[in-house]
Design a protein around this motif. Structure first.
Motif, PDB file in Angstrom:
ATOM      1  N   SER A 126       0.814  -1.214   0.014  1.00 63.67           N
ATOM      2  CA  SER A 126      -0.058  -0.055  -0.032  1.00 63.67           C
ATOM      3  C   SER A 126       0.710   1.325   0.075  1.00 63.67           C
ATOM      4  CB  SER A 126      -0.845  -0.004   1.195  1.00 63.67           C
ATOM      5  OG  SER A 126      -0.125   0.350   2.397  1.00 63.67           O
ATOM      6  N   PRO A 127       0.300   2.503  -0.760  1.00 59.13           N
ATOM      7  CA  PRO A 127       0.975   3.643  -0.395  1.00 59.13           C
ATOM      8  C   PRO A 127       1.654   4.194   0.806  1.00 59.13           C
ATOM      9  CG  PRO A 127      -0.855   3.807  -1.833  1.00 59.13           C
ATOM     10  CD  PRO A 127      -1.014   2.655  -1.230  1.00 59.13           C
ATOM     11  N   ILE A 128       0.656   3.998   2.004  1.00 58.75           N
ATOM     12  CA  ILE A 128       1.359   4.152   3.494  1.00 58.75           C
ATOM     13  C   ILE A 128       2.351   3.448   3.946  1.00 58.75           C
ATOM     14  CG2 ILE A 128       0.670   4.476   5.783  1.00 58.75           C
ATOM     15  CD1 ILE A 128      -2.078   5.232   4.710  1.00 58.75           C
ATOM     16  N   ALA A 129       2.271   2.041   3.687  1.00 62.65           N
ATOM     17  CA  ALA A 129       3.462   1.173   4.049  1.00 62.65           C
ATOM     18  C   ALA A 129       4.552   1.515   3.267  1.00 62.65           C
ATOM     19  CB  ALA A 129       2.825  -0.315   3.849  1.00 62.65           C
ATOM     20  N   ARG A 130       4.530   1.743   1.955  1.00 60.55           N
ATOM     21  CA  ARG A 130       5.591   1.728   1.174  1.00 60.55           C
ATOM     22  C   ARG A 130       6.408   3.336   1.505  1.00 60.55           C
ATOM     23  NH1 ARG A 130       2.566   0.604  -3.493  1.00 60.55           N
ATOM     24  NH2 ARG A 130       2.777   2.910  -4.179  1.00 60.55           N
ATOM     25  N   GLY A 131       5.570   4.088   1.954  1.00 57.18           N
ATOM     26  CA  GLY A 131       6.266   5.219   2.637  1.00 57.18           C
ATOM     27  C   GLY A 131       6.702   5.258   3.888  1.00 57.18           C
ATOM     28  N   LEU A 132       6.226   4.187   4.506  1.00 55.08           N
ATOM     29  CA  LEU A 132       6.961   4.076   5.957  1.00 55.08           C
ATOM     30  C   LEU A 132       7.882   3.042   6.152  1.00 55.08           C
ATOM     31  CD1 LEU A 132       3.550   3.812   8.019  1.00 55.08           C
ATOM     32  CD2 LEU A 132       4.983   5.838   7.946  1.00 55.08           C
ATOM     33  N   ILE A 133       8.042   2.091   5.237  1.00 59.72           N
ATOM     34  CA  ILE A 133       9.035   1.106   5.311  1.00 59.72           C
ATOM     35  C   ILE A 133      10.638   2.000   4.983  1.00 59.72           C
ATOM     36  CG2 ILE A 133      10.107  -0.835   4.252  1.00 59.72           C
ATOM     37  CD1 ILE A 133       7.405  -1.802   3.384  1.00 59.72           C
ATOM     38  N   GLY A 134      11.448   1.381   6.027  1.00 56.28           N
ATOM     39  CA  GLY A 134      12.712   2.111   6.089  1.00 56.28           C
ATOM     40  C   GLY A 134      12.878   3.225   7.071  1.00 56.28           C
ATOM     41  N   ARG A 135      11.761   3.781   7.509  1.00 56.45           N
ATOM     42  CA  ARG A 135      11.804   4.947   8.471  1.00 56.45           C
ATOM     43  C   ARG A 135      11.875   4.589   9.866  1.00 56.45           C
ATOM     44  NH1 ARG A 135      11.272   9.571   5.389  1.00 56.45           N
ATOM     45  NH2 ARG A 135      10.735   9.186   3.232  1.00 56.45           N
ATOM     46  N   VAL A 136      12.249   5.510  10.700  1.00 58.30           N
ATOM     47  CA  VAL A 136      12.304   5.335  12.231  1.00 58.30           C
ATOM     48  C   VAL A 136      11.581   6.167  12.802  1.00 58.30           C
ATOM     49  CG1 VAL A 136      14.700   4.510  11.765  1.00 58.30           C
ATOM     50  CG2 VAL A 136      14.299   6.951  12.234  1.00 58.30           C
TER      51      VAL A 136
END
Length: 160
Positions: A126-136
């Motif tokens: 999903s767009p939200i998950a793709r944006g969050l993955i790799g973040r802290v």
């Protein structure tokens, strides 16, 4: 073909569905077909045709679930979390705040077959998950979603 990631909970749910389909639904529909056959002429027997159609759906779903399980890579969320160094990865539970509305949400990033936004289960694609993955924790992320742009602040990352 690449393996599809799945949490243990998702894999267990698919196994449970498969067990129900094979041990409850399949025998039920076989009995319904036999009963409909006993009514005589199959050409004009609506119960028989309906039961055969349902049997096709059940057998199709069994094949689909078996394929998903056969192609699944079950991810141990706790183990992955220990190696993630605080980064958001598949399986992580993430608390975010929408900077535009102030609303707070908790999502777990899961496989596509497990996703259920109402339950806070977000597909990794999903767009939200793709944006969050790799973040802290503490990162602010701009995410393009079907409803427009959202700015999310990562409040917490857990691996449970």
């Amino acid at each position: 073909m690449d393996k599809t990631p799945l949490t243990q909970r998702g894999a267990d749910a698919l196994r449970e569905e498969l067990k129900r389909l094979k041990s409850v639904e399949r025998p039920r529909i076989i009995a319904a077909i036999e009963e409909a056959r006993a009514h005589g002429d199959l050409k004009e027997n609506a119960e028989y045709h309906a039961a055969k159609e349902e049997q096709g759906f059940i057998e199709g779903r069994i094949a689909e679930v078996e394929g998903k399980l056969g192609n699944a890579q079950v991810v141990d969320v706790a183990k992955v979390g220990a190696q993630a160094g605080g980064k958001i990865v598949f399986g992580a539970t993430v608390e975010v705040a929408d900077e535009n509305t102030g609303d707070e949400f908790t999502y777990q990033i899961v496989g596509e077959d497990e996703a259920d936004i109402k339950s806070g289960l977000l597909s990794f694609a999903s767009p939200i998950a793709r944006g969050l993955i790799g973040r802290v924790e503490g990162d602010v992320v701009d995410v393009a979603v079907p409803g427009g742009q959202r700015t999310l602040e990562v409040l917490a990352v857990r691996y449970e």
